[in-house]
Write a protein that holds these residues in place. Structure first.
Motif, PDB file in Angstrom:
ATOM      1  N   LEU A   1       0.843  -1.189   0.000  1.00  0.00           N
ATOM      2  CA  LEU A   1       0.000   0.000   0.000  1.00  0.00           C
ATOM      3  C   LEU A   1       0.879   1.240   0.000  1.00  0.00           C
ATOM      4  CD1 LEU A   1      -2.349  -1.163   2.899  1.00  0.00           C
ATOM      5  CD2 LEU A   1      -2.690  -1.552   0.450  1.00  0.00           C
ATOM      6  N   SER A   2       0.613   2.171  -0.889  1.00  0.00           N
ATOM      7  CA  SER A   2       1.305   3.464  -0.856  1.00  0.00           C
ATOM      8  C   SER A   2       0.408   4.468  -0.138  1.00  0.00           C
ATOM      9  CB  SER A   2       1.647   3.944  -2.266  1.00  0.00           C
ATOM     10  OG  SER A   2       0.490   4.050  -3.068  1.00  0.00           O
ATOM     11  N   THR A   3       1.015   5.256   0.739  1.00  0.00           N
ATOM     12  CA  THR A   3       0.259   6.178   1.577  1.00  0.00           C
ATOM     13  C   THR A   3       0.938   7.548   1.588  1.00  0.00           C
ATOM     14  OG1 THR A   3       1.454   5.790   3.648  1.00  0.00           O
ATOM     15  CG2 THR A   3      -0.234   4.180   3.054  1.00  0.00           C
ATOM     16  N   ASP A   4       0.457   8.428   2.464  1.00  0.00           N
ATOM     17  CA  ASP A   4       1.124   9.721   2.623  1.00  0.00           C
ATOM     18  C   ASP A   4       2.134   9.696   3.763  1.00  0.00           C
ATOM     19  OD1 ASP A   4      -0.581   9.600   4.761  1.00  0.00           O
ATOM     20  OD2 ASP A   4      -1.532  11.544   4.421  1.00  0.00           O
ATOM     21  N   TYR A   5       2.447   8.484   4.256  1.00  0.00           N
ATOM     22  CA  TYR A   5       3.475   8.343   5.292  1.00  0.00           C
ATOM     23  C   TYR A   5       4.429   7.183   4.988  1.00  0.00           C
ATOM     24  CZ  TYR A   5       0.170   4.773   6.947  1.00  0.00           C
ATOM     25  OH  TYR A   5      -0.692   3.693   7.027  1.00  0.00           O
ATOM     26  N   GLY A   6       4.475   6.726   3.738  1.00  0.00           N
ATOM     27  CA  GLY A   6       5.388   5.667   3.340  1.00  0.00           C
ATOM     28  C   GLY A   6       4.681   4.501   2.669  1.00  0.00           C
ATOM     29  N   LEU A   7       5.364   3.358   2.609  1.00  0.00           N
ATOM     30  CA  LEU A   7       4.794   2.122   2.074  1.00  0.00           C
ATOM     31  C   LEU A   7       4.450   1.185   3.222  1.00  0.00           C
ATOM     32  CD1 LEU A   7       7.167   1.353  -0.953  1.00  0.00           C
ATOM     33  CD2 LEU A   7       4.897   2.388  -1.024  1.00  0.00           C
ATOM     34  N   VAL A   8       3.376   0.428   3.056  1.00  0.00           N
ATOM     35  CA  VAL A   8       2.935  -0.519   4.079  1.00  0.00           C
ATOM     36  C   VAL A   8       2.647  -1.846   3.392  1.00  0.00           C
ATOM     37  CG1 VAL A   8       1.173  -1.060   5.805  1.00  0.00           C
ATOM     38  CG2 VAL A   8       1.912   1.305   5.487  1.00  0.00           C
ATOM     39  N   THR A   9       3.125  -2.944   3.975  1.00  0.00           N
ATOM     40  CA  THR A   9       2.748  -4.264   3.475  1.00  0.00           C
ATOM     41  C   THR A   9       1.664  -4.837   4.373  1.00  0.00           C
ATOM     42  OG1 THR A   9       4.450  -5.438   4.761  1.00  0.00           O
ATOM     43  CG2 THR A   9       5.046  -4.706   2.550  1.00  0.00           C
ATOM     44  N   TYR A  10       0.711  -5.516   3.745  1.00  0.00           N
ATOM     45  CA  TYR A  10      -0.414  -6.088   4.476  1.00  0.00           C
ATOM     46  C   TYR A  10      -0.686  -7.480   3.929  1.00  0.00           C
ATOM     47  CZ  TYR A  10      -5.299  -6.940   5.792  1.00  0.00           C
ATOM     48  OH  TYR A  10      -6.463  -7.501   6.257  1.00  0.00           O
ATOM     49  N   ASN A  11      -0.692  -8.463   4.795  1.00  0.00           N
ATOM     50  CA  ASN A  11      -1.011  -9.832   4.403  1.00  0.00           C
ATOM     51  C   ASN A  11      -2.471 -10.104   4.739  1.00  0.00           C
ATOM     52  OD1 ASN A  11      -1.359 -12.741   4.467  1.00  0.00           O
ATOM     53  ND2 ASN A  11       0.865 -12.885   4.314  1.00  0.00           N
ATOM     54  N   PRO A  12      -3.340 -10.251   3.738  1.00  0.00           N
ATOM     55  CA  PRO A  12      -4.768 -10.447   4.008  1.00  0.00           C
ATOM     56  C   PRO A  12      -5.076 -11.699   4.822  1.00  0.00           C
ATOM     57  CG  PRO A  12      -4.398  -9.878   1.698  1.00  0.00           C
ATOM     58  CD  PRO A  12      -3.057 -10.166   2.305  1.00  0.00           C
ATOM     59  N   GLU A  13      -4.189 -12.715   4.764  1.00  0.00           N
ATOM     60  CA  GLU A  13      -4.445 -13.960   5.488  1.00  0.00           C
ATOM     61  C   GLU A  13      -4.015 -13.854   6.946  1.00  0.00           C
ATOM     62  OE1 GLU A  13      -6.123 -16.420   4.187  1.00  0.00           O
ATOM     63  OE2 GLU A  13      -6.250 -15.383   2.255  1.00  0.00           O
ATOM     64  N   THR A  14      -2.783 -13.394   7.181  1.00  0.00           N
ATOM     65  CA  THR A  14      -2.243 -13.343   8.546  1.00  0.00           C
ATOM     66  C   THR A  14      -2.510 -12.013   9.237  1.00  0.00           C
ATOM     67  OG1 THR A  14      -0.083 -12.502   7.851  1.00  0.00           O
ATOM     68  CG2 THR A  14      -0.405 -14.892   7.818  1.00  0.00           C
ATOM     69  N   LYS A  15      -2.932 -10.999   8.461  1.00  0.00           N
ATOM     70  CA  LYS A  15      -3.155  -9.630   8.974  1.00  0.00           C
ATOM     71  C   LYS A  15      -1.859  -8.948   9.402  1.00  0.00           C
ATOM     72  CE  LYS A  15      -7.590 -10.445   8.622  1.00  0.00           C
ATOM     73  NZ  LYS A  15      -7.555 -11.859   8.274  1.00  0.00           N
ATOM     74  N   GLN A  16      -0.701  -9.526   9.038  1.00  0.00           N
ATOM     75  CA  GLN A  16       0.578  -8.932   9.427  1.00  0.00           C
ATOM     76  C   GLN A  16       0.815  -7.635   8.654  1.00  0.00           C
ATOM     77  OE1 GLN A  16       4.056 -11.264   8.490  1.00  0.00           O
ATOM     78  NE2 GLN A  16       5.396 -10.089   9.830  1.00  0.00           N
ATOM     79  N   VAL A  17       1.326  -6.621   9.355  1.00  0.00           N
ATOM     80  CA  VAL A  17       1.582  -5.308   8.771  1.00  0.00           C
ATOM     81  C   VAL A  17       3.046  -4.945   8.972  1.00  0.00           C
ATOM     82  CG1 VAL A  17       1.070  -2.843   8.943  1.00  0.00           C
ATOM     83  CG2 VAL A  17      -0.781  -4.501   9.122  1.00  0.00           C
ATOM     84  N   ARG A  18       3.677  -4.399   7.930  1.00  0.00           N
ATOM     85  CA  ARG A  18       5.061  -3.903   8.042  1.00  0.00           C
ATOM     86  C   ARG A  18       5.115  -2.537   7.353  1.00  0.00           C
ATOM     87  NH1 ARG A  18       8.030  -8.187   6.461  1.00  0.00           N
ATOM     88  NH2 ARG A  18       8.894  -8.704   8.489  1.00  0.00           N
ATOM     89  N   LYS A  19       5.778  -1.577   7.997  1.00  0.00           N
ATOM     90  CA  LYS A  19       5.812  -0.205   7.490  1.00  0.00           C
ATOM     91  C   LYS A  19       7.217   0.161   7.029  1.00  0.00           C
ATOM     92  CE  LYS A  19       2.460   0.774  11.101  1.00  0.00           C
ATOM     93  NZ  LYS A  19       2.224   1.478  12.368  1.00  0.00           N
ATOM     94  N   PHE A  20       7.271   0.957   5.934  1.00  0.00           N
ATOM     95  CA  PHE A  20       8.535   1.453   5.395  1.00  0.00           C
ATOM     96  C   PHE A  20       8.422   2.961   5.227  1.00  0.00           C
ATOM     97  CE2 PHE A  20       7.991  -2.869   4.013  1.00  0.00           C
ATOM     98  CZ  PHE A  20       9.245  -3.446   4.150  1.00  0.00           C
TER      99      PHE A  20
END
Length: 337
Positions: free
Chosen positions: A240-259
């Motif tokens: 996901l591209s946002t106004d505060y960086g990139l975010v990864t989201y796993n729809p199965e595990t719900k895990q989130v990682r921010k860059f």
């Protein structure tokens, strides 16, 4: 990666060809084994792109003031259109889908328009709430005989045969309307919506011709977190591209990682529609400061924080700033009494 030709306003992948929309024109980048080959094909403000289902391999390019271009497989513009209604040019084309017979155009202020590229005939379609924000159509997705319409005031489902449109209930719980900024199709009947309020899951029920939206819990901890773009890599992870960086989201595990910039990004502000995936796994994201690209499969993640490294020391002495870097000296003595 791209010469400074204005803010990047959109990206579109057609095989190994990347279309880059900017405020000062359209650039085509060919992704080859030997590197990136770049050429500009238009100097006009470019808004949106779509796959051409009339001629396989071609691409539609939406421009300002109702201009529409058709580009061939190698990125060359082969035909230009001026979309008009009742003798007047329509507004900027912000979204395009091609159902093989008609083009459906989302405009900046005139709502949804159906355009026949063969005859040049344009027909507007009225959405349920005819206010200014509902007339600003940002995103379109085909669902067989239905069309998913994302606007700056919510989402609607249009029956292309009957012309009837119904509002999709708002799940955000916000006082004001939510704006649909980006969409991504996970599979036949499931989508992700990037909105001004955050990330939504969308499920289309063919049996009842309804779309159900559910809110994804906050990715950043903020009340409102606009999602500008959505892309999926080969492992099934959503970027996901946002106004505060990139975010990864796993729809199965719900895990989130921010860059963000402190994790290696050259910038952390991205723009609407500026996202794409070329080839098997190369992702692209653009913003007001440029364009970045990477292969998610080659990224490595540190399991422990890195050591603190002092790169430079700046100190004030006699009202003058003095700076020493780690390359100039391994020892620094500060002025003292």
């Amino acid at each position: 990666l791209v010469a400074p030709i204005g803010q990047i306003t959109g990206l579109h992948a057609a095989g190994n060809i990347l279309y880059v929309a900017t405020s000062q024109g359209c650039v085509v980048i060919a992704v080859t084994k030997s590197g990136l080959l770049e050429k500009r094909i238009s100097t006009e403000w470019t808004q949106s792109f779509a796959q051409n289902n009339h001629q396989v391999g071609d691409t539609w390019i939406g421009m300002g003031m109702g201009k529409l271009f058709n580009a061939s497989k190698n990125g060359t513009i082969v035909k230009r259109y001026q979309v008009t209604y009742r003798g007047r040019k329509i507004d900027d084309i912000d979204a395009i889908v091609d159902d093989g017979k008609y083009l459906w155009l989302g405009t900046f202020s005139e709502g949804l328009i159906r355009f026949n590229p063969t005859t040049g005939h344009a027909r507007p379609y009225k959405l349920p709430n005819n206010n200014n924000l509902w007339n600003r159509v940002n995103q379109l997705q085909l669902l067989g005989r239905f069309l998913l319409v994302g606007t700056s005031s919510g989402a609607a489902l249009l029956d292309k045969v009957s012309g009837h449109a119904s509002i999709i209930p708002d799940p955000t719980g916000l006082e004001g309307p939510f704006s649909v900024i980006s969409t991504y199709r996970l599979n036949k009947n499931n989508f992700l919506f990037g909105t001004s309020a955050g990330l939504l899951k969308a499920h289309f029920s063919p049996a009842t011709a309804e779309v159900f939206l559910t809110m994804v819990p906050s990715l950043s901890g903020r009340n409102a977190e606009p999602v500008m773009g959505i892309e999926e890599d080969s492992s099934g992870t959503v970027w996901l591209s946002t106004d505060y960086g990139l975010v990864t989201y796993n729809p199965e595990t719900k895990q989130v990682r921010k860059f963000s910039r402190n994790k290696g990004l050259p910038f952390d502000l991205f723009t609407v529609r500026a996202h794409a995936r070329t080839g098997r796994d190369r992702l692209w994201f653009g913003g007001p400061y440029g364009l970045i690209t990477f292969l998610p499969s080659t990224l490595s993640y540190a399991s422990v924080p890195s050591k603190v490294v002092i790169n430079s020391i700046t100190y004030l002495f006699s009202n003058k700033a003095h700076k020493k870097t780690a390359f100039q000296s391994t020892k620094t003595v500060l002025p003292h009494n």
